[in-house]
Design a protein around this motif. Sequence first.
Motif, PDB file in Angstrom:
ATOM      1  N   SER A  66      -5.017   1.123  -8.331  1.00  0.00           N
ATOM      2  CA  SER A  66      -5.675   1.637  -7.484  1.00  0.00           C
ATOM      3  C   SER A  66      -6.777   0.601  -6.715  1.00  0.00           C
ATOM      4  O   SER A  66      -7.037  -0.347  -7.137  1.00  0.00           O
ATOM      5  CB  SER A  66      -6.700   2.543  -8.276  1.00  0.00           C
ATOM      6  OG  SER A  66      -5.873   3.471  -8.939  1.00  0.00           O
ATOM      7  N   LYS A  67      -6.794   1.038  -5.448  1.00  0.00           N
ATOM      8  CA  LYS A  67      -8.121   0.186  -4.704  1.00  0.00           C
ATOM      9  C   LYS A  67      -9.188   0.828  -5.051  1.00  0.00           C
ATOM     10  O   LYS A  67      -9.354   2.272  -5.210  1.00  0.00           O
ATOM     11  CB  LYS A  67      -7.549   0.391  -3.145  1.00  0.00           C
ATOM     12  CG  LYS A  67      -6.234  -0.222  -2.758  1.00  0.00           C
ATOM     13  CD  LYS A  67      -6.183  -0.003  -1.515  1.00  0.00           C
ATOM     14  CE  LYS A  67      -4.849  -0.458  -0.713  1.00  0.00           C
ATOM     15  NZ  LYS A  67      -4.790   0.000   0.694  1.00  0.00           N
ATOM     16  N   PRO A  68     -10.190   0.111  -4.981  1.00  0.00           N
ATOM     17  CA  PRO A  68     -10.291  -1.279  -4.820  1.00  0.00           C
ATOM     18  C   PRO A  68      -9.788  -2.030  -5.911  1.00  0.00           C
ATOM     19  O   PRO A  68     -10.023  -1.430  -7.158  1.00  0.00           O
ATOM     20  CB  PRO A  68     -11.735  -1.728  -4.507  1.00  0.00           C
ATOM     21  CG  PRO A  68     -12.611  -0.612  -5.230  1.00  0.00           C
ATOM     22  CD  PRO A  68     -11.707   0.601  -5.165  1.00  0.00           C
ATOM     23  N   TRP A  69      -8.865  -3.011  -5.958  1.00  0.00           N
ATOM     24  CA  TRP A  69      -8.324  -3.649  -7.110  1.00  0.00           C
ATOM     25  C   TRP A  69      -9.274  -4.391  -7.824  1.00  0.00           C
ATOM     26  O   TRP A  69     -10.422  -4.992  -7.261  1.00  0.00           O
ATOM     27  CB  TRP A  69      -7.266  -4.601  -6.685  1.00  0.00           C
ATOM     28  CG  TRP A  69      -7.637  -5.521  -5.666  1.00  0.00           C
ATOM     29  CD1 TRP A  69      -8.165  -6.815  -6.080  1.00  0.00           C
ATOM     30  CD2 TRP A  69      -7.111  -5.553  -4.348  1.00  0.00           C
ATOM     31  NE1 TRP A  69      -8.072  -7.484  -4.856  1.00  0.00           N
ATOM     32  CE2 TRP A  69      -7.549  -6.861  -3.610  1.00  0.00           C
ATOM     33  CE3 TRP A  69      -6.361  -4.520  -3.599  1.00  0.00           C
ATOM     34  CZ2 TRP A  69      -7.539  -7.277  -2.379  1.00  0.00           C
ATOM     35  CZ3 TRP A  69      -6.549  -5.089  -2.329  1.00  0.00           C
ATOM     36  CH2 TRP A  69      -6.724  -5.980  -1.706  1.00  0.00           C
ATOM     37  N   LEU A 114       2.753  -1.443  -6.276  1.00  0.00           N
ATOM     38  CA  LEU A 114       2.178  -0.525  -5.366  1.00  0.00           C
ATOM     39  C   LEU A 114       0.602  -0.478  -5.704  1.00  0.00           C
ATOM     40  O   LEU A 114       0.044  -0.214  -6.541  1.00  0.00           O
ATOM     41  CB  LEU A 114       2.715   0.927  -5.785  1.00  0.00           C
ATOM     42  CG  LEU A 114       2.444   1.929  -4.769  1.00  0.00           C
ATOM     43  CD1 LEU A 114       3.321   1.803  -3.382  1.00  0.00           C
ATOM     44  CD2 LEU A 114       3.070   3.400  -5.225  1.00  0.00           C
ATOM     45  N   LEU A 115      -0.065  -0.398  -4.501  1.00  0.00           N
ATOM     46  CA  LEU A 115      -1.571  -0.225  -4.501  1.00  0.00           C
ATOM     47  C   LEU A 115      -1.909   0.955  -3.695  1.00  0.00           C
ATOM     48  O   LEU A 115      -1.045   1.176  -2.589  1.00  0.00           O
ATOM     49  CB  LEU A 115      -1.991  -1.366  -3.645  1.00  0.00           C
ATOM     50  CG  LEU A 115      -2.360  -2.847  -4.501  1.00  0.00           C
ATOM     51  CD1 LEU A 115      -2.956  -3.830  -3.293  1.00  0.00           C
ATOM     52  CD2 LEU A 115      -3.357  -2.519  -5.596  1.00  0.00           C
ATOM     53  N   THR A 116      -2.792   1.790  -4.070  1.00  0.00           N
ATOM     54  CA  THR A 116      -3.186   2.819  -3.548  1.00  0.00           C
ATOM     55  C   THR A 116      -4.812   3.310  -3.471  1.00  0.00           C
ATOM     56  O   THR A 116      -5.096   2.885  -4.508  1.00  0.00           O
ATOM     57  CB  THR A 116      -2.470   4.145  -3.616  1.00  0.00           C
ATOM     58  OG1 THR A 116      -2.658   5.008  -2.748  1.00  0.00           O
ATOM     59  CG2 THR A 116      -2.546   4.713  -4.908  1.00  0.00           C
ATOM     60  N   GLY A 117      -5.371   3.886  -2.705  1.00  0.00           N
ATOM     61  CA  GLY A 117      -6.586   4.350  -2.594  1.00  0.00           C
ATOM     62  C   GLY A 117      -6.734   5.598  -3.310  1.00  0.00           C
ATOM     63  O   GLY A 117      -7.786   6.106  -3.577  1.00  0.00           O
ATOM     64  N   TYR A 118      -5.713   6.270  -3.518  1.00  0.00           N
ATOM     65  CA  TYR A 118      -5.436   7.790  -3.823  1.00  0.00           C
ATOM     66  C   TYR A 118      -4.745   7.827  -5.089  1.00  0.00           C
ATOM     67  O   TYR A 118      -3.737   7.164  -5.272  1.00  0.00           O
ATOM     68  CB  TYR A 118      -4.619   8.444  -2.831  1.00  0.00           C
ATOM     69  CG  TYR A 118      -5.240   8.250  -1.469  1.00  0.00           C
ATOM     70  CD1 TYR A 118      -6.146   9.035  -0.858  1.00  0.00           C
ATOM     71  CD2 TYR A 118      -4.781   7.399  -0.420  1.00  0.00           C
ATOM     72  CE1 TYR A 118      -6.757   8.723   0.172  1.00  0.00           C
ATOM     73  CE2 TYR A 118      -5.404   7.169   0.850  1.00  0.00           C
ATOM     74  CZ  TYR A 118      -6.192   7.902   1.196  1.00  0.00           C
ATOM     75  OH  TYR A 118      -6.903   7.708   2.383  1.00  0.00           O
ATOM     76  N   ASP A 170       0.836  -1.212   0.028  1.00  0.00           N
ATOM     77  CA  ASP A 170      -0.069  -0.068  -0.017  1.00  0.00           C
ATOM     78  C   ASP A 170       0.866   1.322   0.090  1.00  0.00           C
ATOM     79  O   ASP A 170       2.093   1.146   0.747  1.00  0.00           O
ATOM     80  CB  ASP A 170      -0.770  -0.087   1.205  1.00  0.00           C
ATOM     81  CG  ASP A 170      -1.884   1.005   1.303  1.00  0.00           C
ATOM     82  OD1 ASP A 170      -2.193   1.720   0.355  1.00  0.00           O
ATOM     83  OD2 ASP A 170      -2.263   1.704   2.442  1.00  0.00           O
ATOM     84  N   GLN A 171       0.469   2.212  -0.585  1.00  0.00           N
ATOM     85  CA  GLN A 171       1.167   3.465  -0.543  1.00  0.00           C
ATOM     86  C   GLN A 171       1.366   3.925   0.855  1.00  0.00           C
ATOM     87  O   GLN A 171       2.033   4.588   1.366  1.00  0.00           O
ATOM     88  CB  GLN A 171       1.025   4.479  -1.744  1.00  0.00           C
ATOM     89  CG  GLN A 171       1.413   5.972  -1.922  1.00  0.00           C
ATOM     90  CD  GLN A 171       2.793   6.091  -1.916  1.00  0.00           C
ATOM     91  OE1 GLN A 171       3.574   4.935  -1.903  1.00  0.00           O
ATOM     92  NE2 GLN A 171       3.256   7.094  -1.591  1.00  0.00           N
ATOM     93  N   ARG A 172       0.068   4.509   1.215  1.00  0.00           N
ATOM     94  CA  ARG A 172      -0.237   5.420   2.354  1.00  0.00           C
ATOM     95  C   ARG A 172      -0.374   4.553   3.803  1.00  0.00           C
ATOM     96  O   ARG A 172      -1.531   3.965   4.041  1.00  0.00           O
ATOM     97  CB  ARG A 172      -1.325   6.331   2.215  1.00  0.00           C
ATOM     98  CG  ARG A 172      -1.222   7.127   1.157  1.00  0.00           C
ATOM     99  CD  ARG A 172      -2.149   8.461   1.153  1.00  0.00           C
ATOM    100  NE  ARG A 172      -1.983   9.202  -0.087  1.00  0.00           N
ATOM    101  CZ  ARG A 172      -2.581  10.446  -0.060  1.00  0.00           C
ATOM    102  NH1 ARG A 172      -3.455  10.993   0.936  1.00  0.00           N
ATOM    103  NH2 ARG A 172      -2.402  11.168  -1.128  1.00  0.00           N
ATOM    104  N   MET A 173       0.792   4.534   4.409  1.00  0.00           N
ATOM    105  CA  MET A 173       0.744   3.606   5.557  1.00  0.00           C
ATOM    106  C   MET A 173       1.605   4.638   6.630  1.00  0.00           C
ATOM    107  O   MET A 173       2.046   5.725   6.370  1.00  0.00           O
ATOM    108  CB  MET A 173       1.672   2.451   5.594  1.00  0.00           C
ATOM    109  CG  MET A 173       1.064   1.563   4.593  1.00  0.00           C
ATOM    110  SD  MET A 173       2.149  -0.008   4.476  1.00  0.00           S
ATOM    111  CE  MET A 173       3.652   0.494   3.805  1.00  0.00           C
TER     112      MET A 173
END
Length: 154
Positions: free
Chosen positions: A105-108, A81-85, A55-58
Amino acid sequence: MSQQQIRILYIDDEVHNLNAFKASFRRLYAIQTAESAEEAYKLLEENDFHIIISDQRMPKMTGIEFFESILEKHAEPIRVLLTGYADINAVIDAINKGQVYKYFSKPWNEDELKHNIDKAYEVYALRKENRELTEKLLDVNEKLEFLLRQKLIS
């Protein structure tokens, strides 16, 4: 290699994402998860992974910072890299700093992610084969140079 042997580390501070990923892909791949970079570092010391998804934002460390921090010691695994943003600067940093193979992007989308995990493994396998062939070629080259020197001396 069968998909079951493809070893994936997925890092995300949101437990429900880790559980969703495991539920979606546990029958296809060998998956280990970590809720933090610290936990991921320990798993990297104890296991060999083909693919690392973060995840990108942690808290404490972004996914890009994590990837950047492991490049020297764990360069082989393919990074995703996965991110919701949708942050274009994060995408650019991911490619330039963290040497990320793909950005999602999430959701994948399960099918898309599965397809790209399989493609990422193909890249991993080709890079490994390339390294092994290069090492063999260098070894053969050294032996040939040695034989040539022996011929010149005698």
